[in-house]
Enzyme design. Structure first.
Site, PDB file in Angstrom:
ATOM      1  CG  HIS A   1     -65.649 -21.895   0.980  1.00 25.74           C
ATOM      2  ND1 HIS A   1     -66.697 -21.011   0.917  1.00 25.74           N
ATOM      3  CD2 HIS A   1     -65.864 -22.632   2.099  1.00 25.74           C
ATOM      4  CE1 HIS A   1     -67.521 -21.211   1.943  1.00 25.74           C
ATOM      5  NE2 HIS A   1     -67.023 -22.185   2.684  1.00 25.74           N
TER       6      HIS A   1
ATOM      7  CE  LYS B   1     -87.117 -23.630  -3.473  1.00 27.88           C
ATOM      8  NZ  LYS B   1     -86.415 -24.859  -3.736  1.00 27.88           N
TER       9      LYS B   1
ATOM     10  NE  ARG C   1     -64.191 -20.699   9.615  1.00 27.25           N
ATOM     11  CZ  ARG C   1     -65.499 -20.520   9.508  1.00 27.25           C
ATOM     12  NH1 ARG C   1     -65.973 -19.643   8.667  1.00 27.25           N
ATOM     13  NH2 ARG C   1     -66.339 -21.202  10.256  1.00 27.25           N
TER      14      ARG C   1
ATOM     15  CB  SER D   1     -71.005 -18.484   3.709  1.00 27.85           C
ATOM     16  OG  SER D   1     -70.042 -19.210   2.990  1.00 27.85           O
TER      17      SER D   1
END
Ligand code: PNS
Length: 161
Positions: free
Chosen positions: A18, A42, A91, A129
């Site tokens: 990133h 969440k 990517r 991530s």
């Protein structure tokens, strides 16, 4: 008139991939807004505030970027903040299909916004991530794959010192 672009994502957490994209974007555009999608369900590891703080820390050495948290449609945010371009990273070919769909849907919703794809440095092409969280969660090293501040927070969050 300068180009104002938006770089949206979950950034849960920010990776060196990133960061590489942010640096490349700054060479192309006049103003960059990094937009962190909020997480009402969440399901993210890090809170909105933590994700913003990690981006702020890791970009201190760069010229000023804005960081915002958003929910709702990305194209509505582009209208609100006056951005004419959306930046996304590609990517590998496997990213393409999802990105292509999003870019065309965003174009359908708001024709005047252009999506621009940038490739991160190949050294980061396998980083996501999700994998970072998985590796760190099992105690593996993510040194060199995320900024030092992110590495520290991962350790804290995952109770590994
Ligand atoms: O880092 P990510 O998770 O790949 O980023 C995805 C993101 C936040 C760019 C995408 O989910 C998004 O734009 N969400 C906002 C809602 C929206 O506009 N959805 C329609 C996209 S076609």
């Amino acid at each position: 008139m300068g180009v104002r672009a938006i770089y949206p994502g979950s950034f849960d957490p920010l990776t060196n991939g990133h960061l590489d994209l942010i640096e490349r974007s700054l060479r192309l555009v006049d103003e960059l807004v990094v937009a962190v999608v909020t997480n009402p369900a969440k399901t993210a590891l890090f809170t909105d505030d933590e994700r913003v703080e990690m981006i702020r820390e890791a970009t201190r050495h760069l010229r000023e970027i804005e960081i915002v948290v958003f929910d709702g449609l990305l194209v509505d945010l582009t209208a609100r903040i006056g951005a004419s371009a959306i930046i996304r990273g590609l990517r590998a070919v496997s990213d393409f299909e999802y990105e292509f769909q999003m870019a065309l849907m965003n174009r359908k919703l708001r024709e005047e916004v252009e999506t621009v794809f940038l490739m991160p440095h190949e050294a980061y092409s396998y980083i996501s991530s999700r994998l970072i969280k998985e590796v760190a969660g099992h105690g593996g090293s993510v040194t060199g794959l995320v900024p030092p501040g992110v590495e520290q927070r991962l350790r804290k969050k995952l109770h590994r010192g």
